[in-house]
Scaffold this motif. Structure first.
Motif, PDB file in Angstrom:
ATOM      1  N   MET A 102       0.847  -1.203   0.000  1.00 44.19           N
ATOM      2  CA  MET A 102       0.000   0.000   0.000  1.00 44.19           C
ATOM      3  C   MET A 102       0.878   1.247   0.000  1.00 44.19           C
ATOM      4  O   MET A 102       0.692   2.165  -0.777  1.00 44.19           O
ATOM      5  CB  MET A 102      -0.891  -0.053   1.251  1.00 44.19           C
ATOM      6  CG  MET A 102      -2.022   0.935   1.297  1.00 44.19           C
ATOM      7  SD  MET A 102      -1.553   2.609   1.765  1.00 44.19           S
ATOM      8  CE  MET A 102      -0.648   2.306   3.286  1.00 44.19           C
ATOM      9  N   LEU A 103       1.876   1.237   0.905  1.00 44.69           N
ATOM     10  CA  LEU A 103       2.776   2.385   0.994  1.00 44.69           C
ATOM     11  C   LEU A 103       4.160   1.929   0.538  1.00 44.69           C
ATOM     12  O   LEU A 103       4.749   1.055   1.157  1.00 44.69           O
ATOM     13  CB  LEU A 103       2.823   2.863   2.447  1.00 44.69           C
ATOM     14  CG  LEU A 103       3.344   4.260   2.702  1.00 44.69           C
ATOM     15  CD1 LEU A 103       2.402   5.299   2.134  1.00 44.69           C
ATOM     16  CD2 LEU A 103       3.516   4.494   4.195  1.00 44.69           C
TER      17      LEU A 103
ATOM     18  N   VAL B 271       8.242   2.171  -0.223  1.00 45.45           N
ATOM     19  CA  VAL B 271       9.341   2.725   0.573  1.00 45.45           C
ATOM     20  C   VAL B 271       9.594   4.174   0.181  1.00 45.45           C
ATOM     21  O   VAL B 271       9.885   5.022   1.023  1.00 45.45           O
ATOM     22  CB  VAL B 271      10.608   1.855   0.393  1.00 45.45           C
ATOM     23  CG1 VAL B 271      11.824   2.543   0.971  1.00 45.45           C
ATOM     24  CG2 VAL B 271      10.419   0.508   1.064  1.00 45.45           C
TER      25      VAL B 271
ATOM     26  N   TYR C  39       7.164   6.308   1.928  1.00 47.16           N
ATOM     27  CA  TYR C  39       7.535   6.308   3.349  1.00 47.16           C
ATOM     28  C   TYR C  39       8.629   7.349   3.615  1.00 47.16           C
ATOM     29  O   TYR C  39       8.537   8.135   4.551  1.00 47.16           O
ATOM     30  CB  TYR C  39       7.993   4.897   3.734  1.00 47.16           C
ATOM     31  CG  TYR C  39       8.692   4.774   5.066  1.00 47.16           C
ATOM     32  CD1 TYR C  39       7.959   4.661   6.249  1.00 47.16           C
ATOM     33  CD2 TYR C  39      10.085   4.755   5.148  1.00 47.16           C
ATOM     34  CE1 TYR C  39       8.607   4.525   7.460  1.00 47.16           C
ATOM     35  CE2 TYR C  39      10.732   4.622   6.358  1.00 47.16           C
ATOM     36  CZ  TYR C  39       9.997   4.505   7.511  1.00 47.16           C
ATOM     37  OH  TYR C  39      10.626   4.382   8.720  1.00 47.16           O
TER      38      TYR C  39
ATOM     39  N   SER D 151      10.671  -4.642   2.347  1.00 47.88           N
ATOM     40  CA  SER D 151      10.427  -3.269   1.897  1.00 47.88           C
ATOM     41  C   SER D 151       9.537  -3.274   0.659  1.00 47.88           C
ATOM     42  O   SER D 151       9.413  -2.269  -0.026  1.00 47.88           O
ATOM     43  CB  SER D 151      11.752  -2.556   1.620  1.00 47.88           C
ATOM     44  OG  SER D 151      12.465  -3.255   0.617  1.00 47.88           O
TER      45      SER D 151
ATOM     46  N   LYS E 195       5.601  -4.320  -1.100  1.00 41.72           N
ATOM     47  CA  LYS E 195       4.265  -3.733  -0.966  1.00 41.72           C
ATOM     48  C   LYS E 195       3.724  -3.720   0.474  1.00 41.72           C
ATOM     49  O   LYS E 195       3.217  -2.721   0.948  1.00 41.72           O
ATOM     50  CB  LYS E 195       3.287  -4.501  -1.857  1.00 41.72           C
ATOM     51  CG  LYS E 195       2.837  -3.720  -3.079  1.00 41.72           C
ATOM     52  CD  LYS E 195       1.794  -4.520  -3.819  1.00 41.72           C
ATOM     53  CE  LYS E 195       1.016  -3.623  -4.780  1.00 41.72           C
ATOM     54  NZ  LYS E 195      -0.028  -4.372  -5.465  1.00 41.72           N
TER      55      LYS E 195
ATOM     56  N   GLN F 217       7.546  -0.650   6.178  1.00 39.25           N
ATOM     57  CA  GLN F 217       7.225   0.781   6.133  1.00 39.25           C
ATOM     58  C   GLN F 217       5.741   1.058   6.339  1.00 39.25           C
ATOM     59  O   GLN F 217       5.343   2.196   6.553  1.00 39.25           O
ATOM     60  CB  GLN F 217       7.715   1.393   4.815  1.00 39.25           C
ATOM     61  CG  GLN F 217       6.909   1.019   3.582  1.00 39.25           C
ATOM     62  CD  GLN F 217       7.326  -0.321   2.988  1.00 39.25           C
ATOM     63  OE1 GLN F 217       8.128  -1.038   3.549  1.00 39.25           O
ATOM     64  NE2 GLN F 217       6.768  -0.666   1.838  1.00 39.25           N
ATOM     65  N   ASN F 218       4.916   0.020   6.304  1.00 44.73           N
ATOM     66  CA  ASN F 218       3.481   0.210   6.551  1.00 44.73           C
ATOM     67  C   ASN F 218       3.143   0.293   8.040  1.00 44.73           C
ATOM     68  O   ASN F 218       2.038   0.674   8.409  1.00 44.73           O
ATOM     69  CB  ASN F 218       2.685  -0.934   5.931  1.00 44.73           C
ATOM     70  CG  ASN F 218       2.648  -0.836   4.418  1.00 44.73           C
ATOM     71  OD1 ASN F 218       1.962  -0.003   3.851  1.00 44.73           O
ATOM     72  ND2 ASN F 218       3.427  -1.680   3.754  1.00 44.73           N
ATOM     73  N   CYS F 219       4.091  -0.102   8.870  1.00 43.41           N
ATOM     74  CA  CYS F 219       3.838  -0.139  10.322  1.00 43.41           C
ATOM     75  C   CYS F 219       3.728   1.274  10.881  1.00 43.41           C
ATOM     76  O   CYS F 219       4.515   2.142  10.550  1.00 43.41           O
ATOM     77  CB  CYS F 219       4.981  -0.892  11.006  1.00 43.41           C
ATOM     78  SG  CYS F 219       5.124  -0.566  12.766  1.00 43.41           S
ATOM     79  N   HIS F 220       2.720   1.499  11.748  1.00 39.17           N
ATOM     80  CA  HIS F 220       2.542   2.812  12.370  1.00 39.17           C
ATOM     81  C   HIS F 220       3.021   2.842  13.821  1.00 39.17           C
ATOM     82  O   HIS F 220       2.672   3.753  14.565  1.00 39.17           O
ATOM     83  CB  HIS F 220       1.082   3.231  12.300  1.00 39.17           C
ATOM     84  CG  HIS F 220       0.541   3.328  10.904  1.00 39.17           C
ATOM     85  ND1 HIS F 220       1.041   4.207   9.976  1.00 39.17           N
ATOM     86  CD2 HIS F 220      -0.420   2.632  10.268  1.00 39.17           C
ATOM     87  CE1 HIS F 220       0.394   4.054   8.823  1.00 39.17           C
ATOM     88  NE2 HIS F 220      -0.501   3.100   8.981  1.00 39.17           N
TER      89      HIS F 220
ATOM     90  N   LYS G  45      13.116  -1.011   9.593  1.00 37.48           N
ATOM     91  CA  LYS G  45      12.979   0.303   8.963  1.00 37.48           C
ATOM     92  C   LYS G  45      14.340   0.982   8.856  1.00 37.48           C
ATOM     93  O   LYS G  45      14.647   1.609   7.839  1.00 37.48           O
ATOM     94  CB  LYS G  45      12.026   1.188   9.777  1.00 37.48           C
ATOM     95  CG  LYS G  45      10.559   0.789   9.647  1.00 37.48           C
ATOM     96  CD  LYS G  45       9.709   1.588  10.613  1.00 37.48           C
ATOM     97  CE  LYS G  45       8.229   1.234  10.468  1.00 37.48           C
ATOM     98  NZ  LYS G  45       7.422   1.793  11.563  1.00 37.48           N
TER      99      LYS G  45
ATOM    100  N   THR H 164      16.278  -0.787   6.124  1.00 38.66           N
ATOM    101  CA  THR H 164      15.689  -0.412   4.834  1.00 38.66           C
ATOM    102  C   THR H 164      16.125   1.001   4.455  1.00 38.66           C
ATOM    103  O   THR H 164      16.483   1.271   3.307  1.00 38.66           O
ATOM    104  CB  THR H 164      14.152  -0.477   4.915  1.00 38.66           C
ATOM    105  OG1 THR H 164      13.775  -1.780   5.350  1.00 38.66           O
ATOM    106  CG2 THR H 164      13.517  -0.201   3.575  1.00 38.66           C
TER     107      THR H 164
ATOM    108  N   TYR I 161      -0.851   6.613  18.791  1.00 33.82           N
ATOM    109  CA  TYR I 161      -1.059   6.386  17.351  1.00 33.82           C
ATOM    110  C   TYR I 161      -2.383   6.991  16.889  1.00 33.82           C
ATOM    111  O   TYR I 161      -2.450   7.691  15.870  1.00 33.82           O
ATOM    112  CB  TYR I 161      -0.981   4.886  17.066  1.00 33.82           C
ATOM    113  CG  TYR I 161      -1.902   4.356  15.986  1.00 33.82           C
ATOM    114  CD1 TYR I 161      -1.590   4.498  14.635  1.00 33.82           C
ATOM    115  CD2 TYR I 161      -3.085   3.698  16.327  1.00 33.82           C
ATOM    116  CE1 TYR I 161      -2.437   3.994  13.661  1.00 33.82           C
ATOM    117  CE2 TYR I 161      -3.933   3.201  15.370  1.00 33.82           C
ATOM    118  CZ  TYR I 161      -3.615   3.349  14.027  1.00 33.82           C
ATOM    119  OH  TYR I 161      -4.449   2.859  13.072  1.00 33.82           O
TER     120      TYR I 161
END
Lengths: 110, 242, 117
Positions: A1-2, A4, A7, B196, B198, B202-205, B228, B231, C18
Motif C-alpha cells: 500500500m505504501l 518505501v 515512506y 520493503s 508492498k 514501512q506500513n507499520c505505524h 525500517k 531499509t 497512534y
C-alpha cells in the motif's frame, strides 16, 4: 500500500517541517497579541522574499506530507485501494498545493 | 468457588458472525480460558469447534479473542480476565474464521514465507560449523525475537493488519529481523527486498499492540523499527550508488 | 457498537498515541484548505478577511483556534516521537523519557507564551 519511496517522502517532509512548524507557532503566538487584522498580516509578509520562501517550502512539504498521510488513512479506515487510492492521494496533494500556493502568493507578491 | 458459575459468551463462526451463544460454566479455582472452552465442548455443546494442543504455551494453537483481547487461552487464567462474572470468547481477529473458534492460519504463514522467514544457508555439510559470537550486538538482537511460537496473537492485535490486508504483520517481520541479524543466514538482500515490498515494514505505524499483547513479551515493534532502519540505510546506499 | 467495545478493550498508551497522531493529522488536513482559502481572501476581498479575523475574537472561535494549535503541536511532537522510535536504536525507557521531556518543556513554553499574551 505504501511504497518505501512514499515512506521516505513522508519522513523527509516531516523533518523539513519541524523548524517550519516551530516558526509558524511562534508567529501565531506573536501575531495574535492585540488581535489580528489583514493589514497586520500583509504588513509582515508583503514583498518579503523570506516569508515567501518560508511559507512556500511549508506549502510544498505539507502538500506531499498530507497526501501520503491521507492515503494511508483512507486505505486503512475506508478501504479504498488501487487507482481510486492513487487518485485520492494526488487530488489531496495537488489540491492542497494549489490552495496553499494561492494563499502564499496572496499575502506576499500579489 | 465451585458453586459459582461463569457466564460465558462464545462468538461463533464466520457465517454467523453475530451469533452469540451464552453458556453457564461451573467456576473452579486456577481455571484457564481453555478449560472453560473445553468444558463447553465436552458438557454443553459438542458441536463447538476450537483448536489446542499442548496446553502449556508452547505450541501456539489456542489463541483466541478474550474480551476483545487476543490471548493464549491455555495460559490465561479466568480470574485475570473476568468482567464481573462474564467472559466473552471469540475467534482470533484478522484471520478468516473456519468454524466457531477456529481460524484459518494460512494467510499468517504465507506472509511469514513472503517476509523470507526461512533460513538462507550458504554452507554445506562438508563445511566446518560457523562460530556464533553469543555476545555480539547482532546476536543479541536476533536472540530477542527467536522465541516466537507463531501463535498469531500479535497479528490479531495489529490494527494495521486489520486495515491493510497486504501488510506482512508483526510476527513475520520480527522473524525477518532475527534472520537479518543471524550470522549464519546469508539472505540479507532477499530479506531486505521482502520487507520493503508492498506490504513491508514501512506500513507499520508503531502503535505497539504487537509488543503490548505478545504472551512471550517479545517486542516485534522494535524489531520492525530495526527493519525500517536497515531499509533506510540500504535505500540511501542505493540512491548514492546510482 | 461491539466493534467499538473491542477497540476500547485493546487500547493501551502507545496505541492511543497512534490514534491521536492519526486524528490530529486528519484534522489538520481538513482544516488546511479553509486556512489557505481564508488567507487568499487577503487580496481577493480584504474586507472579508478583516470581518473573518474580527470573528476570531469571539471566545468560541478562540477555543477552536487553540484546538488547531494543539493539533499542530501534538502532531509534530507525535511525529518526532515516531521518528525517534523508528530510527534511533534507543531503549524504550529512553524514548519515553525523551518524549516526556519534550512534552513537558513544550507545555512550560506554551504556558509562558500564553501568559505573555
Amino acid at each position: 500500500m505504501l511504497s518505501v519511496r512514499l515512506y521516505f517522502l513522508q519522513r523527509i517532509t516531516a523533518l523539513l517541517m519541524v523548524p517550519l512548524v516551530l516558526g509558524h507557532l511562534a508567529v501565531i503566538v506573536y501575531a495574535v497579541q492585540g488581535g489580528l487584522s489583514a493589514a497586520e498580516i500583509l504588513g509582515r509578509t508583503r514583498e518579503s522574499a523570506l516569508w515567501f520562501m518560508f511559507y512556500g517550502i511549508f506549502v510544498v512539504a505539507v502538500s506531499v506530507h498530507a497526501a501520503i498521510g491521507v492515503r494511508a488513512v483512507v486505505h486503512e479506515w475506508v478501504g479504498l485501494k488501487g487507482a481510486a487510492l492513487e487518485v485520492v492521494m494526488w487530488i489531496t496533494g495537488l489540491g492542497l498545493f494549489a490552495l496553499g500556493a494561492r494563499a502564499v502568493w496572496a499575502v506576499t507578491f500579489a | 468457588m465451585t458453586s459459582k458459575s461463569l457466564k460465558v459468551t462464545i462468538e461463533r463462526g464466520a457465517a454467523a458472525k453475530s451469533a452469540q451463544h451464552v453458556f453457564h460454566v461451573p467456576a473452579h479455582e486456577s481455571q484457564t480460558v481453555l478449560d472453560v472452552v473445553s468444558w463447553i465442548q465436552q458438557y454443553a455443546d459438542p458441536t463447538l469447534s476450537y483448536r489446542f494442543a499442548c496446553r502449556v504455551g508452547m505450541c501456539g494453537s489456542c489463541a483466541m479473542m478474550v474480551n476483545g483481547v487476543p490471548r493464549w487461552t491455555c495460559r490465561t487464567h479466568v480470574s485475570k480476565v473476568l468482567e464481573g462474572n462474564a467472559i466473552t470468547i471469540g475467534p482470533l481477529r484478522n484471520l478468516p474464521t473456519i468454524k466457531d473458534l477456529v481460524v484459518d492460519m494460512d494467510p499468517f504463514f504465507e506472509k511469514w514465507i513472503a517476509a523470507e522467514g526461512m533460513h538462507h544457508g550458504g554452507l554445506t555439510r562438508e563445511d566446518p560449523i560457523a562460530p556464533v559470537d553469543e555476545k555480539s550486538a547482532a546476536r543479541l538482537e536476533a536472540n530477542a525475537g527467536i522465541e516466537c511460537i507463531n501463535c498469531s496473537v500479535c497479528y490479531a492485535a495489529c490494527d494495521t493488519v486489520a486495515g491493510n490486508p497486504e501488510y506482512l504483520g508483526p510476527a513475520a517481520l520480527q522473524r525477518a529481523w532475527t534472520l537479518l541479524n543471524d550470522a549464519k543466514d546469508e539472505g540479507r538482500n532477499a530479506i531486505l527486498d521482502a520487507v520493503s515490498g508492498k506490504g513491508g515494514c514501512q506500513n507499520c505505524h508503531s502503535m505497539g499492540s504487537c509488543t503490548a499483547y505478545c504472551p512471550y513479551e517479545l517486542d516485534p515493534m522494535s524489531a520492525i523499527a530495526g527493519l525500517k532502519r536497515e531499509t533506510t540505510k540500504s535505500f540511501f546506499n542505493r540512491v548514492r550508488g546510482c | 457498537m461491539r466493534a467499538a467495545r473491542g477497540i476500547a478493550s485493546r487500547a493501551h498508551p502507545l496505541w492511543l498515541a497512534y490514534v491521536l497522531h492519526r486524528l490530529s493529522g486528519v484534522g489538520l488536513a481538513v482544516f488546511l484548505p479553509f486556512h489557505f482559502w481564508v488567507l487568499a481572501t487577503a487580496t481577493t476581498a480584504p474586507k472579508r478577511l478583516d470581518a473573518f479575523l474580527a470573528m476570531t475574537e469571539a471566545s468560541a472561535v478562540k477555543l477552536a483556534e487553540c484546538g488547531l494549535v494543539f493539533l499542530l503541536a501534538v502532531h509534530m511532537f507525535g511525529g518526532l516521537r515516531l521518528m525517534a522510535l523508528e530510527w534511533l536504536p534507543w531503549r524504550p525507557s529512553q524514548k519515553s523519557l525523551a518524549a516526556g521531556a519534550a512534552a513537558t518543556s513544550f507545555l512550560i513554553a506554551a504556558l509562558f507564551l500564553l501568559k505573555a499574551v
